[in-house]
Design a protein around this motif. Structure first.
Motif, PDB file in Angstrom:
ATOM      1  N   ILE A 149       0.858  -1.188   0.000  1.00 37.20           N
ATOM      2  CA  ILE A 149       0.000   0.000   0.000  1.00 37.20           C
ATOM      3  C   ILE A 149       0.895   1.238   0.000  1.00 37.20           C
ATOM      4  CG2 ILE A 149      -1.695   1.329   1.312  1.00 37.20           C
ATOM      5  CD1 ILE A 149      -2.834  -1.346   2.285  1.00 37.20           C
ATOM      6  N   TYR A 150       0.769   2.029  -1.067  1.00 35.20           N
ATOM      7  CA  TYR A 150       1.668   3.165  -1.216  1.00 35.20           C
ATOM      8  C   TYR A 150       0.964   4.515  -1.108  1.00 35.20           C
ATOM      9  CZ  TYR A 150      -0.096   3.418  -6.028  1.00 35.20           C
ATOM     10  OH  TYR A 150      -0.905   3.519  -7.133  1.00 35.20           O
ATOM     11  N   TRP A 151      -0.370   4.512  -1.191  1.00 34.88           N
ATOM     12  CA  TRP A 151      -1.118   5.771  -1.081  1.00 34.88           C
ATOM     13  C   TRP A 151      -2.543   5.470  -0.673  1.00 34.88           C
ATOM     14  CZ3 TRP A 151      -4.685   8.522  -4.648  1.00 34.88           C
ATOM     15  CH2 TRP A 151      -4.902   9.853  -4.247  1.00 34.88           C
ATOM     16  N   ARG A 152      -3.081   6.343   0.189  1.00 34.03           N
ATOM     17  CA  ARG A 152      -4.450   6.150   0.677  1.00 34.03           C
ATOM     18  C   ARG A 152      -5.221   7.460   0.533  1.00 34.03           C
ATOM     19  NH1 ARG A 152      -5.426   3.107   5.916  1.00 34.03           N
ATOM     20  NH2 ARG A 152      -5.138   5.147   6.893  1.00 34.03           N
ATOM     21  N   ASN A 153      -6.487   7.334   0.179  1.00 35.49           N
ATOM     22  CA  ASN A 153      -7.349   8.505   0.053  1.00 35.49           C
ATOM     23  C   ASN A 153      -8.751   8.110   0.491  1.00 35.49           C
ATOM     24  OD1 ASN A 153      -8.983  10.654  -0.765  1.00 35.49           O
ATOM     25  ND2 ASN A 153      -7.763  11.062  -2.600  1.00 35.49           N
ATOM     26  N   LYS A 154      -9.172   8.680   1.589  1.00 37.23           N
ATOM     27  CA  LYS A 154     -10.443   8.276   2.199  1.00 37.23           C
ATOM     28  C   LYS A 154     -11.648   8.604   1.329  1.00 37.23           C
ATOM     29  CE  LYS A 154     -12.676   8.449   6.746  1.00 37.23           C
ATOM     30  NZ  LYS A 154     -12.568   9.033   8.117  1.00 37.23           N
ATOM     31  N   TYR A 197     -17.702  -4.193   0.305  1.00 37.54           N
ATOM     32  CA  TYR A 197     -18.823  -3.418   0.805  1.00 37.54           C
ATOM     33  C   TYR A 197     -18.254  -2.197   1.529  1.00 37.54           C
ATOM     34  CZ  TYR A 197     -22.165  -7.216  -0.068  1.00 37.54           C
ATOM     35  OH  TYR A 197     -22.956  -8.170  -0.659  1.00 37.54           O
ATOM     36  N   PRO A 198     -18.893  -1.024   1.423  1.00 36.77           N
ATOM     37  CA  PRO A 198     -18.363   0.181   2.066  1.00 36.77           C
ATOM     38  C   PRO A 198     -18.069   0.021   3.552  1.00 36.77           C
ATOM     39  CG  PRO A 198     -20.068   0.781   0.509  1.00 36.77           C
ATOM     40  CD  PRO A 198     -20.061  -0.729   0.577  1.00 36.77           C
ATOM     41  N   LYS A 199     -18.908  -0.712   4.269  1.00 38.23           N
ATOM     42  CA  LYS A 199     -18.675  -0.880   5.706  1.00 38.23           C
ATOM     43  C   LYS A 199     -17.397  -1.669   5.965  1.00 38.23           C
ATOM     44  CE  LYS A 199     -21.782  -4.922   5.961  1.00 38.23           C
ATOM     45  NZ  LYS A 199     -20.718  -5.929   6.130  1.00 38.23           N
ATOM     46  N   ASP A 200     -17.107  -2.657   5.117  1.00 36.37           N
ATOM     47  CA  ASP A 200     -15.886  -3.434   5.276  1.00 36.37           C
ATOM     48  C   ASP A 200     -14.664  -2.608   4.896  1.00 36.37           C
ATOM     49  OD1 ASP A 200     -17.303  -5.698   6.107  1.00 36.37           O
ATOM     50  OD2 ASP A 200     -17.557  -6.422   4.055  1.00 36.37           O
ATOM     51  N   ALA A 201     -14.794  -1.794   3.837  1.00 32.46           N
ATOM     52  CA  ALA A 201     -13.685  -0.930   3.429  1.00 32.46           C
ATOM     53  C   ALA A 201     -13.340   0.069   4.524  1.00 32.46           C
ATOM     54  CB  ALA A 201     -14.042  -0.198   2.139  1.00 32.46           C
ATOM     55  N   ALA A 202     -14.350   0.570   5.224  1.00 36.32           N
ATOM     56  CA  ALA A 202     -14.107   1.527   6.311  1.00 36.32           C
ATOM     57  C   ALA A 202     -13.373   0.862   7.472  1.00 36.32           C
ATOM     58  CB  ALA A 202     -15.438   2.116   6.782  1.00 36.32           C
ATOM     59  N   ARG A 203     -13.756  -0.359   7.800  1.00 35.68           N
ATOM     60  CA  ARG A 203     -13.068  -1.064   8.890  1.00 35.68           C
ATOM     61  C   ARG A 203     -11.629  -1.387   8.508  1.00 35.68           C
ATOM     62  NH1 ARG A 203     -14.350  -5.892  10.342  1.00 35.68           N
ATOM     63  NH2 ARG A 203     -15.524  -6.504   8.478  1.00 35.68           N
ATOM     64  N   LEU A 204     -11.413  -1.756   7.249  1.00 32.41           N
ATOM     65  CA  LEU A 204     -10.070  -2.084   6.792  1.00 32.41           C
ATOM     66  C   LEU A 204      -9.189  -0.842   6.793  1.00 32.41           C
ATOM     67  CD1 LEU A 204      -8.394  -4.479   5.696  1.00 32.41           C
ATOM     68  CD2 LEU A 204      -9.018  -3.714   3.386  1.00 32.41           C
ATOM     69  N   TRP A 205      -9.762   0.292   6.436  1.00 32.62           N
ATOM     70  CA  TRP A 205      -9.030   1.567   6.454  1.00 32.62           C
ATOM     71  C   TRP A 205      -8.469   1.850   7.845  1.00 32.62           C
ATOM     72  CZ3 TRP A 205      -7.801   5.573   3.084  1.00 32.62           C
ATOM     73  CH2 TRP A 205      -7.456   6.804   3.668  1.00 32.62           C
ATOM     74  N   ASP A 206      -9.267   1.563   8.856  1.00 36.91           N
ATOM     75  CA  ASP A 206      -8.841   1.834  10.231  1.00 36.91           C
ATOM     76  C   ASP A 206      -7.716   0.903  10.681  1.00 36.91           C
ATOM     77  OD1 ASP A 206     -10.698   3.868  10.505  1.00 36.91           O
ATOM     78  OD2 ASP A 206     -12.227   2.577  11.393  1.00 36.91           O
ATOM     79  N   LEU A 207      -7.554  -0.224  10.010  1.00 38.30           N
ATOM     80  CA  LEU A 207      -6.528  -1.197  10.404  1.00 38.30           C
ATOM     81  C   LEU A 207      -5.210  -0.985   9.674  1.00 38.30           C
ATOM     82  CD1 LEU A 207      -5.689  -3.872  11.837  1.00 38.30           C
ATOM     83  CD2 LEU A 207      -6.593  -5.080   9.820  1.00 38.30           C
ATOM     84  N   LEU A 208      -5.271  -0.729   8.367  1.00 36.66           N
ATOM     85  CA  LEU A 208      -4.058  -0.702   7.557  1.00 36.66           C
ATOM     86  C   LEU A 208      -3.427   0.689   7.507  1.00 36.66           C
ATOM     87  CD1 LEU A 208      -5.177  -2.890   4.501  1.00 36.66           C
ATOM     88  CD2 LEU A 208      -4.151  -3.613   6.678  1.00 36.66           C
ATOM     89  N   THR A 209      -2.220   0.723   6.952  1.00 33.25           N
ATOM     90  CA  THR A 209      -1.508   1.989   6.763  1.00 33.25           C
ATOM     91  C   THR A 209      -0.577   1.847   5.574  1.00 33.25           C
ATOM     92  OG1 THR A 209      -0.199   3.691   7.884  1.00 33.25           O
ATOM     93  CG2 THR A 209       0.428   1.400   8.272  1.00 33.25           C
ATOM     94  N   GLU A 210      -0.003   2.948   5.127  1.00 30.65           N
ATOM     95  CA  GLU A 210       0.955   2.890   4.024  1.00 30.65           C
ATOM     96  C   GLU A 210       2.127   1.992   4.405  1.00 30.65           C
ATOM     97  OE1 GLU A 210       2.192   6.653   2.499  1.00 30.65           O
ATOM     98  OE2 GLU A 210       0.142   7.376   2.191  1.00 30.65           O
ATOM     99  N   GLY A 211       2.589   1.214   3.444  1.00 36.05           N
ATOM    100  CA  GLY A 211       3.677   0.279   3.687  1.00 36.05           C
ATOM    101  C   GLY A 211       3.221  -1.125   4.010  1.00 36.05           C
ATOM    102  N   ASP A 212       1.923  -1.300   4.282  1.00 35.03           N
ATOM    103  CA  ASP A 212       1.418  -2.640   4.580  1.00 35.03           C
ATOM    104  C   ASP A 212       1.476  -3.518   3.327  1.00 35.03           C
ATOM    105  OD1 ASP A 212       0.953  -2.520   7.259  1.00 35.03           O
ATOM    106  OD2 ASP A 212      -1.199  -2.181   7.113  1.00 35.03           O
ATOM    107  N   ALA A 213       1.722  -4.791   3.550  1.00 33.00           N
ATOM    108  CA  ALA A 213       1.859  -5.759   2.453  1.00 33.00           C
ATOM    109  C   ALA A 213       0.495  -6.272   1.999  1.00 33.00           C
ATOM    110  CB  ALA A 213       2.728  -6.928   2.890  1.00 33.00           C
ATOM    111  N   VAL A 214       0.401  -6.516   0.697  1.00 31.01           N
ATOM    112  CA  VAL A 214      -0.790  -7.095   0.079  1.00 31.01           C
ATOM    113  C   VAL A 214      -0.324  -8.265  -0.782  1.00 31.01           C
ATOM    114  CG1 VAL A 214      -2.693  -6.708  -1.534  1.00 31.01           C
ATOM    115  CG2 VAL A 214      -2.003  -4.874   0.041  1.00 31.01           C
TER     116      VAL A 214
END
Length: 225
Positions: A149-154, A197-214
């Motif tokens: 993950i190299y960039w995030r935009n809510k 689903y948007p609710k799952d994406a919101a929960r995942l956003w709160d867990l991950l950060t830039e640099g996390d592996a996928v």
């Protein structure tokens, strides 16, 4: 006056009864959904006779499964959404039972295109339980292998399609993990992103950060990769 009050109380009691009675009647109403595309899979999961033909008893069992897992409509029809929820339920005890997502000491977001599931693990511990996803359709497949993950935009909006991509977490070029409004299983897949689903994406956003592996593997049904 006493008689009038007694009568009023009786009428009040009668007025309160129909909603409960109606709910009971609705719950007991015959289930009439027809045979669906995932009939056999749902029959097997629910311990029904696997013959691929919907019966009233099959329909009722599928409807009960839908109700228990918050699916709407809960009508007993074994559609793609019900099948995907079935895969989530089956995977929940140990989504990485087959060992296809590499185990590392750091967080890894696991994207299983075979089963169209996403979960997050740290070591062998699941820190984000499996949820249903939609990966890329044919000729726009989600890219396999290791990513970061190299960039995030809510509140991202796609510059190509002018569509909302809530809680977007980009991991390879223009491909991102993000929420998707509407039918998660439409269009034969995404344009390469991993839709939740948007609710799952919101929960995942709160867990991950830039640099996390996928890590992505497998093949979405109906695609070449």
């Amino acid at each position: 006056m006493t008689l009038a009050l007694t009568g009023l109380a009786g009428l009040t009691g009668l007025a309160a009864a129909p909603p409960a009675a109606a709910a009971g009647a609705a719950a007991a109403a015959p289930c009439t959904a027809r045979t669906g595309p995932y009939q056999r899979e749902l029959e097997a999961h629910l311990g029904r006779k696997v013959d691929g033909v919907q019966s009233p008893e099959d329909c009722a069992a599928i409807r009960q499964f839908q109700e228990a897992n918050g699916l709407s409509p809960a009508d007993g029809y074994p559609d793609v959404a019900t099948h995907r929820e079935m895969l989530v339920v089956q995977a929940r005890p140990n989504p990485n039972k087959a060992g296809k997502c590499p185990v590392r000491n750091h967080r890894v977001t696991c994207i299983d295109m075979d089963r169209q599931l996403l979960w997050v693990q740290r070591g062998s511990k699941v820190v984000f339980p499996p949820v249903p996803i939609r990966t890329g359709r044919d000729d726009q497949e989600t890219r396999l292998g290791w990513h970061e993950i190299y960039w995030r935009n809510k509140d991202h909006v796609s510059t190509l399609y002018d569509t909302p991509m809530p809680h977007a977490q980009f991991f390879n070029g223009g491909q991102a993990i993000h929420g998707a409004y509407g039918d998660l299983y439409a269009y034969g897949g995404s344009a390469g992103c991993v839709n939740l689903y948007p609710k799952d994406a919101a929960r995942l956003w709160d867990l991950l950060t830039e640099g996390d592996a996928v890590y992505v593997w497998g093949t979405k049904f109906g695609t070449d990769g």
